[in-house]
Design an enzyme around this catalytic site. Structure first.
Site, mmCIF file in Angstrom:
data_model
loop_
_atom_site.group_PDB
_atom_site.id
_atom_site.type_symbol
_atom_site.label_atom_id
_atom_site.label_comp_id
_atom_site.label_asym_id
_atom_site.label_seq_id
_atom_site.Cartn_x
_atom_site.Cartn_y
_atom_site.Cartn_z
ATOM 1 N N ASP A 6 22.645 63.801 56.439
ATOM 2 C CA ASP A 6 21.422 64.335 57.030
ATOM 3 C C ASP A 6 20.883 65.477 56.178
ATOM 4 O O ASP A 6 19.684 65.560 55.878
ATOM 5 C CB ASP A 6 21.741 64.821 58.444
ATOM 6 C CG ASP A 6 20.507 65.090 59.282
ATOM 7 O OD1 ASP A 6 19.383 64.902 58.786
ATOM 8 O OD2 ASP A 6 20.666 65.493 60.450
ATOM 9 N N ASP A 26 29.418 71.025 48.903
ATOM 10 C CA ASP A 26 28.763 72.198 48.339
ATOM 11 C C ASP A 26 28.477 72.002 46.854
ATOM 12 O O ASP A 26 27.406 72.352 46.350
ATOM 13 C CB ASP A 26 29.588 73.466 48.591
ATOM 14 C CG ASP A 26 31.073 73.286 48.320
ATOM 15 O OD1 ASP A 26 31.516 72.149 48.107
ATOM 16 O OD2 ASP A 26 31.805 74.298 48.336
ATOM 17 N N LYS A 80 34.145 66.854 52.318
ATOM 18 C CA LYS A 80 34.712 68.202 52.257
ATOM 19 C C LYS A 80 36.177 68.099 52.633
ATOM 20 O O LYS A 80 36.688 68.818 53.491
ATOM 21 C CB LYS A 80 33.942 69.131 53.205
ATOM 22 C CG LYS A 80 34.259 70.626 52.996
ATOM 23 C CD LYS A 80 33.864 71.138 51.624
ATOM 24 C CE LYS A 80 34.137 72.641 51.523
ATOM 25 N NZ LYS A 80 33.979 73.130 50.141
ATOM 26 N N ASP A 137 17.559 65.377 53.051
ATOM 27 C CA ASP A 137 16.385 66.255 53.071
ATOM 28 C C ASP A 137 16.246 67.003 51.750
ATOM 29 O O ASP A 137 15.128 67.243 51.269
ATOM 30 C CB ASP A 137 16.488 67.258 54.222
ATOM 31 C CG ASP A 137 16.056 66.658 55.559
ATOM 32 O OD1 ASP A 137 15.759 65.450 55.598
ATOM 33 O OD2 ASP A 137 16.016 67.395 56.561
ATOM 34 N N TYR A 193 27.674 63.505 65.194
ATOM 35 C CA TYR A 193 26.524 63.191 66.039
ATOM 36 C C TYR A 193 26.850 62.221 67.177
ATOM 37 O O TYR A 193 25.967 61.815 67.921
ATOM 38 C CB TYR A 193 25.395 62.612 65.188
ATOM 39 C CG TYR A 193 24.810 63.587 64.172
ATOM 40 C CD1 TYR A 193 25.285 64.887 64.066
ATOM 41 C CD2 TYR A 193 23.797 63.202 63.317
ATOM 42 C CE1 TYR A 193 24.762 65.772 63.136
ATOM 43 C CE2 TYR A 193 23.257 64.082 62.392
ATOM 44 C CZ TYR A 193 23.755 65.371 62.301
ATOM 45 O OH TYR A 193 23.228 66.238 61.384
#
Length: 342
Positions: A236, A212, A179, A240, A132
């Site tokens: 992020d 994952d 990851k 959620d 970001y």
């Protein structure tokens, strides 16, 4: 007098922020609210500026910020968001995004297995680096040969300090999510910093999951997690997910923090929701719980606990908005929580 800057913003932001301010007023905490009502989409459309220098100085001089939401139909320009919320995050070095998820009532959980519904965790998201940052660009834009590049930035300083924060708030465990098997360079840096952090905290249960696998485990058994620490983009997404496991985005609070300076921007995470703005249907709980985080951040722990207890009581009685099974309007739901404070 402690000054709190209030930035209601757009859509349902002013509606829910108003209820949060009323809750803080009810507690008579001696807070002075500086309302920055001109920081909104209308101002951006008129001036091309999301956050003017004078408004930013008012924010900088405050103790902390209670934020609503930004975003409005017709504004597809990412510069608006980057010029308000992202500007505050970077200019004030708010390097931690603190996203708690707590299941206030079992009826709010989408999970079938009641043994694993007890969501009570925090996503600690690195807030100033990663994808970001905005490094990258487009070549041959808007042609069939277009190339688009976004680069992820990780630094030893940035990763180390967010890991330090995660361990500082852990009650029993910290799980690093990355990851690193597929994104090796940044992954190696995170893993190096993680090893150093783990060595210093033998009292905390430490674990590592690929993102994952972490998403799958959160769905299977969210009660297994205490603190999850991860990078900007994974945080992020996972925050959620945990919000939905705890009743939905209308319930979700967050804090953008600089733990060293003590400054924070506190906001519900539901966004501006223009489709229901002005209808009195917005859930104020996320904003009110963000106000509780704000109280905690400025040393008013008893006030934070009182707000959370009032939210819990109101929800248990079903005095809430339709999105979580009630029938109250935004104002009525806010009033129900204030009534529990008395």
């Amino acid at each position: 007098m402690t000054v709190i800057a209030v930035v209601p913003g757009d859509g349902i932001g002013p509606e829910v922020t108003d209820e949060a301010v009323k809750v803080l007023d009810e507690l008579q905490l001696g807070l002075d609210f500086d309302h920055l009502d001109a920081v909104n989409a209308t101002t951006f459309q008129t001036t091309g500026t999301g956050l003017s220098p004078s408004d930013f100085e008012r924010i900088r001089s405050a103790r902390s910020v209670l934020f609503g939401a930004i975003g409005a139909p017709g504004i597809n320009n990412s510069e608006y968001g980057r010029g308000v919320l992202i500007k505050m995050r970077f200019a004030l070095d708010l390097y931690v995004n603190h996203r708690p998820a707590f299941l206030w009532d079992a009826r709010l959980s989408p999970l079938r297995d009641d043994r694993r519904r007890n969501v009570d965790c925090v996503i600690v998201r690195e807030n100033s680096e990663g994808l970001y940052v905005g490094v990258g660009g487009r070549v041959r834009a808007d042609t069939p040969d277009e190339i688009a590049i976004d680069e992820e930035i990780n630094t030893y300083h940035g990763v180390s300090r967010v890991l330090d924060y995660a361990f500082s708030i852990a009650r029993r465990s910290v799980c690093l999510v990355d990851k690193s098997n597929a994104v090796p360079n940044g992954g190696r840096l995170w893993q190096r910093c993680w090893r150093d952090a783990v060595e210093g905290r033998p009292d905390i249960d430490c674990s590592h999951l690929y993102v994952d696998a972490a998403a799958m485990k959160l769905i299977a058994d969210p009660s297994a997690f205490d603190v999850i620490v991860t990078n900007n983009s994974y945080g992020d997404i996972l925050s959620d997910l945990t919000a939905q496991l705890a009743g939905g985005l209308g319930m979700a609070a967050s804090a953008n923090l600089n733990p060293k300076t003590g400054f924070g921007v506190y906001e519900p995470v539901h966004g501006s929701a223009p489709d229901i703005a002005g209808q009195g249907r917005a859930n104020p709980v996320g904003a009110i719980l963000s106000a509780a985080l704000l109280c905690e951040g400025i040393g008013l722990g008893k006030a934070a606990a009182a707000i959370r207890a009032a939210v819990s009581s109101a929800l248990a009685a079903g005095r809430c908005t339709p999105d979580i099974g009630g029938s109250l309007s935004t104002r009525e739901a806010g009033a129900a929580i204030r009534a529990e404070l008395r």
